[in-house]
Design an enzyme around this catalytic site. Sequence first.
Site, PDB file in Angstrom:
ATOM      1  N   LYS A 170      -9.444  17.685  -5.919  1.00 58.26           N
ATOM      2  CA  LYS A 170      -8.083  18.028  -5.526  1.00 58.26           C
ATOM      3  C   LYS A 170      -7.126  17.448  -6.570  1.00 58.26           C
ATOM      4  CE  LYS A 170      -5.567  18.444  -1.201  1.00 58.26           C
ATOM      5  NZ  LYS A 170      -5.575  18.379   0.244  1.00 58.26           N
ATOM      6  N   ARG A 201      -3.373  26.278  19.210  1.00 58.20           N
ATOM      7  CA  ARG A 201      -4.832  26.347  19.163  1.00 58.20           C
ATOM      8  C   ARG A 201      -5.494  25.793  20.429  1.00 58.20           C
ATOM      9  NH1 ARG A 201      -7.756  26.625  14.010  1.00 58.20           N
ATOM     10  NH2 ARG A 201      -6.947  28.649  13.409  1.00 58.20           N
ATOM     11  N   GLU A 245      -7.908  20.759  16.974  1.00 52.86           N
ATOM     12  CA  GLU A 245      -6.870  20.598  18.002  1.00 52.86           C
ATOM     13  C   GLU A 245      -7.447  20.710  19.411  1.00 52.86           C
ATOM     14  OE1 GLU A 245      -6.570  22.499  15.269  1.00 52.86           O
ATOM     15  OE2 GLU A 245      -4.881  21.588  14.202  1.00 52.86           O
TER      16      GLU A 245
HETATM   17  C1  LIG Z   1      -5.187  24.716  12.742  1.00 50.95           C
HETATM   18  C2  LIG Z   1      -4.584  23.903  11.629  1.00 50.95           C
HETATM   19  N1  LIG Z   1      -4.501  22.554  11.758  1.00 50.95           N
HETATM   20  C3  LIG Z   1      -3.964  21.824  10.769  1.00 50.95           C
HETATM   21  C4  LIG Z   1      -3.522  22.416   9.634  1.00 50.95           C
HETATM   22  C5  LIG Z   1      -2.860  21.583   8.556  1.00 50.95           C
HETATM   23  N2  LIG Z   1      -3.630  21.593   7.317  1.00 50.95           N
HETATM   24  C6  LIG Z   1      -3.355  22.408   6.304  1.00 50.95           C
HETATM   25  S1  LIG Z   1      -4.334  22.209   4.973  1.00 50.95           S
HETATM   26  C7  LIG Z   1      -5.180  20.998   5.768  1.00 50.95           C
HETATM   27  C8  LIG Z   1      -6.322  20.333   5.064  1.00 50.95           C
HETATM   28  C9  LIG Z   1      -7.332  21.326   4.672  1.00 50.95           C
HETATM   29  O1  LIG Z   1      -8.354  20.695   3.992  1.00 50.95           O
HETATM   30  P1  LIG Z   1      -9.346  21.579   3.146  1.00 50.95           P
HETATM   31  O2  LIG Z   1      -9.705  22.791   3.899  1.00 50.95           O
HETATM   32  O3  LIG Z   1     -10.440  20.710   2.719  1.00 50.95           O
HETATM   33  O4  LIG Z   1      -8.472  22.067   1.914  1.00 50.95           O
HETATM   34  P2  LIG Z   1      -7.853  21.146   0.757  1.00 50.95           P
HETATM   35  O5  LIG Z   1      -6.482  20.770   1.229  1.00 50.95           O
HETATM   36  O6  LIG Z   1      -8.755  20.017   0.530  1.00 50.95           O
HETATM   37  O7  LIG Z   1      -7.750  22.032  -0.426  1.00 50.95           O
HETATM   38  C10 LIG Z   1      -4.671  20.754   7.037  1.00 50.95           C
HETATM   39  C11 LIG Z   1      -5.149  19.733   7.971  1.00 50.95           C
HETATM   40  C12 LIG Z   1      -3.622  23.812   9.554  1.00 50.95           C
HETATM   41  N3  LIG Z   1      -3.154  24.491   8.498  1.00 50.95           N
HETATM   42  N4  LIG Z   1      -4.174  24.522  10.542  1.00 50.95           N
END
Ligand SMILES: Cc1ncc(C[n+]2csc(CCOP(=O)(O)OP(=O)(O)O)c2C)c(N)n1
Length: 617
Positions: A278, A392, A364
């Site tokens: 990242k 959710r 969630e």
């Molecule tokens: C249902 C839901 N919960 C929380 C989020 C907030 N959120 C957006 S990106 C993220 C992290 C995602 O991690 P990953 O899939 O590993 O992608 P990265 O950011 O590492 O590229 C979160 C928790 C979301 N978008 N949707």
Amino acid sequence: MYPLLDTIHSPLELRALPPESLTALAEELREFLLETVSKTGGHLSSNLGTVELTIALHYAFDTPEDRLVWDVGHQTYVHKILTGRREGMARLRMKDGISGFPRRCESEFDTFGVGHSSTSISAALGMAVAAKQQGSNRRTVAIIGDGAMSGGQAFEALNNAGVSDTNLLVILNDNDMSISAPVGALNRYLARMFTGDSFNAVRHAGQKLLKNVPPLYRFASRFEEHVKGMFVPGTLFEELGFNYLGPLDGHDLESLVPTLQNLRKLDGPQFLHIITKKGQGYKLAEDDPVLYHGVSKFDASNGIEGGKSSGKKTYTQIFGDWLCDMAAADERLIGITPAMGEGSGLMRFAEQYPQRYFDVGIAEQHALTFAAGLACDGMKPVVAIYSTFLQRAYDQLIHDIALQNLPVMLAIDRGGLVGADGATHNGAFDLSYLTCIPNMVVMAASDENECRAMLTTAYQHNGPAAVRYPRGSGSGAAVVQALTALPLGRGELRREGKNVAILAFGAMVSPALKAAEEFNATVANMRFVKPLDRELVMDLARRHSLLVTVEENALIGGAGSEVARCLEENGCAVPLLRIGLPDRFIDHGDPALLLADSGLDAAGIARQIKDRLAKAE
Ligand SMILES: Cc1ncc(C[n+]2csc(CCOP(=O)(O)OP(=O)(O)O)c2C)c(N)n1
Ligand SMILES: CC(=O)[C@@H](O)[C@H](O)COP(=O)(O)O
Ligand SMILES: [Mg+2]
């Protein structure tokens, strides 16, 4: 400045490049990303981490005929740039500009609208089954991060896809990060998969195999699977019916491109596990991917500078401070976040009370039922959650919490319009979807002190209770330290006027007070949507010729509907004007502009009242 990028306006032009030039293109894309996102703000670290993957995907697959389905979609800026939206990056996430997420209405390359996580495998499987039904040989790829993979829906989809006999490729983009550090057993499992010398040896053998033997036949991967099985503890994805390949360096275009080209030729469910970093290529983001996950404008050469603050506390901070204070006062308190510890203001609590802090991952539904279980056995769970993500967990709220009248408290952040993230992230519906649930107490905070008092009220209530507050800061008022509750179901009169009474909820109290000056209207801060202060409503109805409700929530089914119900049940025919968010999804942009567009600023409220009064004459 961008000699290669300047020649590319579509994936067709990308595919015309020789493979040797792709690494140079990746460099240019990183430069361009940094240049534009530092001016507009947006999700930086994840996009820096997926530059090579995006190039390789559009290079190896026949997009848009082949379908790319991105999970969450916060990592799709390079995808947007390569699919004809480079110019649009200058107005990323601004009103009438391009969205920060894929949207079907924006481009034929955006196969599925996203913003919330863990949906990609389900949607991609749907598309893969559609292709099969239609006799098409097009390919479908789901690209999901390790954080998003922790969401239950991803596993529901894998369970289905693994036996589906469809041409579906799932790519796990594993950067060992969610927004925060990743959590949970799955993360531990993934970490184990790419450590250990013996496994590395197999991995390299596998890579050679992939690069040198096109097309790759099933028996080859089966052989690899067999060998891996001897070293890797339980290849979960194979057990689920996928042909697992990896882990592969997701920044190495030389192996990524031929691997994807080979995988494109394989039939059946495939799973490719890649490792990326990242923030890759921008040292500051590599070192602090959390800070650079979602950024406002900043100076790219110096990085994000701390210390500049408006002096006003955000509602998130008000909550975070309250949580620490209440935790000190009551050792039964447990703080829960579904992967939004920073965004929800829980980090000081996490540091001070690590044993009582639970980041459950992007889960969630689990977060709410987990809280229900805690409440059953004498703990006091506080679930900190964004309004949009609580959607959710609706069944868990009804079935597991409210139906059993369990004392679970919801601290609902981002209630109302959120701005740059747009329609997927607006907290536009919570007052509607919470108020209709029996046993719920529902409050909306109009300022910082009231927010704190409401949090205490919710915490002390012996049943499910929710406090919603907006993104950003309030008036800047000094916040009292006391942990004092409000009387349940009581609003307050904020301004005594004549003829018109405005019943304002939450963040709308402030513009309502401004609008009221024009008409010398009465203003009540209603505080509770449920239980509604019926005495106050009826008192205002008796003394005024027009009641006006104002809320930053969908007009349908929201606080105004509760007031209408109260009037109806009391046989009161006083005219009622309800003001709230219209029955359409509201896109990204500056929140102040969006509120004005929806008639929810002082001028808009005054205008609507004037129109109604004119009609009545
Ligand atoms: C249902 C839901 N919960 C929380 C989020 C907030 N959120 C957006 S990106 C993220 C992290 C995602 O991690 P990953 O899939 O590993 O992608 P990265 O950011 O590492 O590229 C979160 C928790 C979301 N978008 N949707
Ligand atoms: C993509 C996503 O869902 C999060 O990164 C979200 O954009 C965070 O929003 P806030 O900036 O309001 O915390
Ligand atoms: Mg990740």
